[in-house]
Design a protein around this motif. Structure first.
Motif, PDB file in Angstrom:
ATOM      1  N   GLY A 111      17.159  10.647   9.477  1.00 35.32           N
ATOM      2  CA  GLY A 111      16.238  11.531  10.294  1.00 35.32           C
ATOM      3  C   GLY A 111      16.729  11.957  11.485  1.00 35.32           C
ATOM      4  N   TRP A 112      15.682  12.303  12.372  1.00 31.92           N
ATOM      5  CA  TRP A 112      15.805  13.184  13.634  1.00 31.92           C
ATOM      6  C   TRP A 112      15.375  12.278  15.080  1.00 31.92           C
ATOM      7  N   ASN A 113      16.009  12.409  16.197  1.00 34.55           N
ATOM      8  CA  ASN A 113      15.616  12.141  17.171  1.00 34.55           C
ATOM      9  C   ASN A 113      15.540  13.053  18.255  1.00 34.55           C
ATOM     10  N   SER A 114      14.436  12.921  19.178  1.00 36.42           N
ATOM     11  CA  SER A 114      14.389  14.118  19.933  1.00 36.42           C
ATOM     12  C   SER A 114      15.422  13.915  21.229  1.00 36.42           C
ATOM     13  N   TRP A 115      15.970  12.806  21.587  1.00 34.58           N
ATOM     14  CA  TRP A 115      16.933  12.676  22.660  1.00 34.58           C
ATOM     15  C   TRP A 115      18.209  13.586  22.768  1.00 34.58           C
ATOM     16  N   GLY A 116      18.516  13.845  21.301  1.00 32.73           N
ATOM     17  CA  GLY A 116      19.822  14.443  21.297  1.00 32.73           C
ATOM     18  C   GLY A 116      19.945  15.870  22.199  1.00 32.73           C
ATOM     19  N   VAL A 117      18.878  16.420  22.101  1.00 29.34           N
ATOM     20  CA  VAL A 117      18.859  17.775  22.850  1.00 29.34           C
ATOM     21  C   VAL A 117      17.784  18.096  23.559  1.00 29.34           C
ATOM     22  N   ILE A 118      16.554  18.030  23.006  1.00 31.20           N
ATOM     23  CA  ILE A 118      15.189  18.390  23.612  1.00 31.20           C
ATOM     24  C   ILE A 118      14.995  17.654  24.805  1.00 31.20           C
ATOM     25  N   GLN A 119      14.998  16.262  24.747  1.00 34.74           N
ATOM     26  CA  GLN A 119      14.918  15.533  25.876  1.00 34.74           C
ATOM     27  C   GLN A 119      13.754  15.320  26.717  1.00 34.74           C
ATOM     28  N   THR A 159      29.517   4.549  10.304  1.00 32.75           N
ATOM     29  CA  THR A 159      28.474   3.446  10.868  1.00 32.75           C
ATOM     30  C   THR A 159      27.610   3.019   9.777  1.00 32.75           C
ATOM     31  N   GLY A 160      27.053   4.075   8.970  1.00 30.92           N
ATOM     32  CA  GLY A 160      26.195   3.322   7.925  1.00 30.92           C
ATOM     33  C   GLY A 160      24.683   4.183   7.835  1.00 30.92           C
ATOM     34  N   THR A 161      24.390   5.073   8.843  1.00 30.60           N
ATOM     35  CA  THR A 161      22.954   5.645   8.681  1.00 30.60           C
ATOM     36  C   THR A 161      23.469   7.011   9.174  1.00 30.60           C
ATOM     37  N   LEU A 162      22.244   8.027   9.237  1.00 27.38           N
ATOM     38  CA  LEU A 162      22.322   9.279   9.888  1.00 27.38           C
ATOM     39  C   LEU A 162      21.230   9.606  10.590  1.00 27.38           C
ATOM     40  N   ILE A 163      21.379   9.689  11.912  1.00 26.47           N
ATOM     41  CA  ILE A 163      20.170  10.322  12.620  1.00 26.47           C
ATOM     42  C   ILE A 163      20.714  11.183  13.493  1.00 26.47           C
ATOM     43  N   VAL A 164      19.884  12.623  13.303  1.00 25.96           N
ATOM     44  CA  VAL A 164      20.536  13.446  13.959  1.00 25.96           C
ATOM     45  C   VAL A 164      19.492  14.096  15.125  1.00 25.96           C
ATOM     46  N   GLY A 165      19.918  15.071  16.178  1.00 24.35           N
ATOM     47  CA  GLY A 165      19.427  15.326  17.267  1.00 24.35           C
ATOM     48  C   GLY A 165      19.247  16.841  17.833  1.00 24.35           C
ATOM     49  N   ASP A 166      19.596  17.799  16.988  1.00 21.44           N
ATOM     50  CA  ASP A 166      19.619  19.074  17.593  1.00 21.44           C
ATOM     51  C   ASP A 166      18.072  19.752  17.781  1.00 21.44           C
ATOM     52  N   ASP A 167      18.131  20.545  18.537  1.00 19.54           N
ATOM     53  CA  ASP A 167      16.874  21.160  18.843  1.00 19.54           C
ATOM     54  C   ASP A 167      16.524  22.445  17.456  1.00 19.54           C
ATOM     55  N   PHE A 168      15.634  21.761  16.723  1.00 22.49           N
ATOM     56  CA  PHE A 168      15.767  22.857  15.370  1.00 22.49           C
ATOM     57  C   PHE A 168      14.391  23.596  15.696  1.00 22.49           C
ATOM     58  N   SER A 169      13.790  23.480  16.744  1.00 25.21           N
ATOM     59  CA  SER A 169      12.671  24.557  17.134  1.00 25.21           C
ATOM     60  C   SER A 169      13.226  26.066  17.498  1.00 25.21           C
ATOM     61  N   VAL A 170      14.460  26.019  17.937  1.00 29.39           N
ATOM     62  CA  VAL A 170      15.128  27.153  18.231  1.00 29.39           C
ATOM     63  C   VAL A 170      16.284  27.652  17.310  1.00 29.39           C
ATOM     64  N   ASP A 171      16.657  28.804  17.217  1.00 27.38           N
ATOM     65  CA  ASP A 171      17.458  29.225  16.464  1.00 27.38           C
ATOM     66  C   ASP A 171      19.048  29.089  17.107  1.00 27.38           C
ATOM     67  N   GLY A 172      19.776  28.779  16.101  1.00 29.15           N
ATOM     68  CA  GLY A 172      21.401  28.571  16.576  1.00 29.15           C
ATOM     69  C   GLY A 172      22.005  28.314  15.542  1.00 29.15           C
ATOM     70  N   GLN A 173      23.448  28.229  15.663  1.00 27.69           N
ATOM     71  CA  GLN A 173      24.294  27.895  14.432  1.00 27.69           C
ATOM     72  C   GLN A 173      24.287  26.772  13.904  1.00 27.69           C
ATOM     73  N   TRP A 174      23.687  25.667  14.677  1.00 26.33           N
ATOM     74  CA  TRP A 174      23.449  24.255  14.196  1.00 26.33           C
ATOM     75  C   TRP A 174      22.486  24.095  12.981  1.00 26.33           C
ATOM     76  N   LYS A 175      21.552  25.269  12.999  1.00 29.68           N
ATOM     77  CA  LYS A 175      20.581  25.148  11.947  1.00 29.68           C
ATOM     78  C   LYS A 175      21.451  25.367  10.494  1.00 29.68           C
ATOM     79  N   ALA A 176      21.987  26.271  10.368  1.00 32.19           N
ATOM     80  CA  ALA A 176      23.023  26.536   9.004  1.00 32.19           C
ATOM     81  C   ALA A 176      23.873  25.574   8.892  1.00 32.19           C
ATOM     82  N   ARG A 177      24.430  25.158  10.043  1.00 30.36           N
ATOM     83  CA  ARG A 177      25.490  23.867   9.767  1.00 30.36           C
ATOM     84  C   ARG A 177      24.718  22.496   9.269  1.00 30.36           C
ATOM     85  N   ALA A 178      23.473  22.395   9.749  1.00 28.81           N
ATOM     86  CA  ALA A 178      22.820  21.232   9.569  1.00 28.81           C
ATOM     87  C   ALA A 178      22.502  21.340   7.990  1.00 28.81           C
TER      88      ALA A 178
END
Length: 674
Positions: A288-296, A550-569
């Motif tokens: 899933g996703w966690n807000s500390w990655g970018v939004i903080q 490591t065994g899991t996958l938690i992601v953290g980009d700000d998907f509320s705004v546009d950027g290259q991270w969206k397509a790559r995600a």
């Protein structure tokens, strides 16, 4: 007469007898071909594995009522032997007991397992009005290595705070090496090595100390009662245990053909001994996703729900078992209005309406607003924060910008109950708990006078927190004691914060290289939020694979705004081949371990007929990854096919012995075996 077995009086004892001390040595067999030779007239013992001596003159030492007492101080002792069966296995329990005219005595207990390649030792002192804050269940000299300067010494941190790193360095003459709770001394080439570690963590903090006296002699000491500001975060000495009987932690000692096997056996043994009181997790591997990655600190209802929308629309396949979590980290209180949780409940409901599970964050044992003074009222009680602060001499414990709260104080507990009740009522199904080390610090005086050590305090705090959670949420620990948290949480972050760069990838994998074995102590270990941001595609892949390893996958980009991270995600996080690897939630093994503060470049996951091999280049320049199948434990002649899961290419397995990697690049190979 009745003796307790290793960890519970409920274990069946099948026989018991006293042995008269007519000989000067007691041979204690364990495992396949190992034994302890206890010299009853000296209070010391030697250890032999497969005909080779690996420990010389082992003994116990205790600082009791300010006096040092050792097992070597006595020349006569009684010996008892009994059979036992417990959660670890079965074997014979040997007790060596001494007593003086005053009634003071010492008992060394050696648990010799017939079905395990290790033994366990502890020491107990008994008498009247005893007090101790330092016990050494095992001191001695490691031998049997021609040159210890060729051996790697493993440092395991007490916790994962302050961006601390594991370390695996070659031993140097006269230098003291200290590791928290567990260590290994091994040869990286042959992989043969010692594993020594604590099995219980309710009362003591323990330091494992080694010092190379000369090339063929390594001094070993297991110190229950160890504190050090840079390791355990304590500002004062370890608390005292008191009573008519005081026991040390139990110490596992083993010498293994592969130190990696030994570390995994150690983790499984701790989990068997300290059975989780948190409910076993039967759901799928958390992603899933966690807000500390970018939004903080910019976290808001609007941003959080836009992330939910992106997951629901653009990341539909980023699920395990059709489940993904959207986790609000620190600053979720931006959505509070006083003590009104309406907006948070609205967010949780919105998550669920989109087929996602809402998560939340909290640090239950910290006061971040302590600069506001001691008279502030704590939520859910009439107590002030000043009353709840953990007492350290004439001051308090301030660390990471927060002040520690005494877990035994009723105000701390009422606050926990109040906040957790609101979060449960709001509908959150996962909680990330942080800065748990603040609950484990030594205190001059806890509110509860029966609690005298930091680990006792930690147990009280965590047990109360779990009682309040009532198994209503998946429990994820961030900053926390490494070994002592296995009973209380289902998921634990393997390192400190890691974000987007190849340096973050290497830092995370330093902890996997040296701490992957915790995958058997917890349901899951986690590589922290994966951030793509504006990094190169190669760095994005590497960061993602560090989480897969490591065994899991938690992601953290700000998907509320546009950027290259969206397509790559959309491309990376929905790679079905990669997600399939973490269905079992278990970490990869490192191929090499003597990397100092660095990380192994290769990792392997053995699933029988399928072997996954991860290759990393941590440098900002081209590199060639050499593939040594014998080192990987793979019979090259049995390989049917090799697939690169990142490039989506089938590789010709014939004479495939290297992979070219660009700057900051990584890849994942799937090797099919006959």
């Amino acid at each position: 007469m009745k003796f307790l077995s290793l960890f519970s009086s409920s274990f069946m004892i099948t026989f018991l007898w006293l042995l008269s001390v007519t000989c000067l040595a007691q041979k204690i067999p364990y495992g396949k071909n190992s034994f302890v030779n206890y010299k009853t007239d000296q209070g010391t013992f030697d250890v032999f594995v497969n005909g080779k001596q690996v420990l010389r003159d082992g003994y116990s030492e205790v600082l009791v009522n300010k006096n040092k007492v050792t097992s070597k101080d006595y020349v006569t002792r009684t010996t008892s032997r009994s059979s036992f069966r417990n959660a670890i296995g079965k074997g014979l329990l040997y007790k060596f007991k001494t007593i003086d005219k005053s009634g003071f005595g010492m008992v060394q207990s050696i648990f010799a397992y017939t079905d395990q390649d290790f033994f366990v030792i502890d020491v107990t002192v008994f008498g009247t009005d005893l007090s101790s804050n330092q016990m050494f269940p095992l001191k001695g000299e490691l031998i049997g290595v021609n040159d210890f300067s060729t051996q790697t010494s493993l440092f395991v941190p007490f916790d994962n705070d302050t961006f601390i790193s594991y370390q695996a360095n070659l031993l140097t003459l006269k230098k003291e090496n200290v590791s928290a709770e567990i260590t290994s001394v091994y040869d990286n080439g042959s992989r043969k090595g010692y594993v020594v570690g604590t099995l219980n963590h309710n009362e003591w903090k323990t330091g494992l100390k080694t010092r190379m006296l000369n090339q063929s002699n390594l001094q070993l000491a297991t110190e229950c009662g160890y504190t050090n500001y840079d390791i355990t975060r304590d500002k004062i000495e370890h608390g005292y245990l008191k009573g008519n009987s005081i026991s040390s932690s139990k110490i596992l000692f083993g010498y293994f053909d592969d130190w990696r096997n030994g570390m995994e056996i150690y983790a499984k043994t701790v989990r068997a001994v300290e059975k989780p009181i948190v409910a076993n997790w039967n759901g799928p591997t958390p992603v899933g996703w966690n807000s500390w990655g970018v939004i903080q600190e910019k976290l808001s209802y609007e941003k959080a729900t836009q992330v939910v929308d992106f997951f629901a629309t653009n990341l539909k396949s980023f699920r395990i078992g059709n489940i993904a979590y959207i986790d609000l980290d620190s600053y979720w209180d931006n959505m509070l209005k006083g003590n009104d949780y309406t907006m948070l409940k609205k967010f949780a409901d919105y998550c669920k309406s989109k087929g996602l599970k809402p998560g939340i964050y909290w640090a239950p044992f910290t006061d971040w607003g302590f600069h506001g003074g001691p008279q502030r009222k704590a939520p859910g009680s009439d107590y002030t924060f000043g009353e709840m602060w953990t007492k350290i001499n004439d001051g308090f414990h301030d660390f990471d910008g927060a002040r520690a709260l005494d877990p035994t104080h009723p105000g701390t507990q009422k606050r926990i109950n109040s906040v957790i009740s609101h979060l449960k009522e709001s509908g959150f199904e996962m909680i990330k708990i942080d800065f748990l080390g603040h609950a484990a610090v030594e205190s001059t005086q806890f509110y509860d006078p029966k609690i005298t050590t930091g680990m006792q305090s930690y147990r009280i705090g965590m047990e109360y927190l779990l009682k309040c959670l009532d198994n209503k949420m998946l429990v994820y620990a961030a900053i926390s004691p490494s070994m002592a948290s296995g009973k209380y949480v289902q998921v634990r972050r393997i390192a400190c914060d890691a974000f987007k760069s190849i340096k973050d990838t290497k830092y995370t994998l330093n902890s996997v290289t040296n701490g992957w074995w915790q995958t058997y102590l917890y349901n899951y270990i986690d590589g922290d939020h994966v951030v793509l941001a504006d990094e190169s595609e190669a760095a994005n892949v590497s960061r993602t694979l560090s989480a897969i390893v490591t065994g899991t996958l938690i992601v953290g980009d700000d998907f509320s705004v546009d950027g290259q991270w969206k397509a790559r995600a959309e491309k990376l996080f929905q790679n079905e081949d990669l997600l399939n690897i973490i269905i079992d939630g278990k970490a990869f093994r490192p191929v090499d371990g003597d990397m100092g503060k660095g990380a192994s470049n290769q990792y392997i996951k053995d699933l029988g007929k399928i072997k996954y091999v991860a290759l990393f280049n941590f440098e900002n320049s081209h590199a060639t990854a050499k593939i040594d199948y014998s080192r990987l434990g793979i019979d090259e002649s049995s390989i049917i096919s090799i697939e690169d899961l990142v490039d989506h290419q089938i590789v010709n397995p014939e004479n495939y012995h290297q992979k070219e990697l660009g700057a900051a690049q990584a890849t994942m190979l799937k090797i099919n075996i006959k």
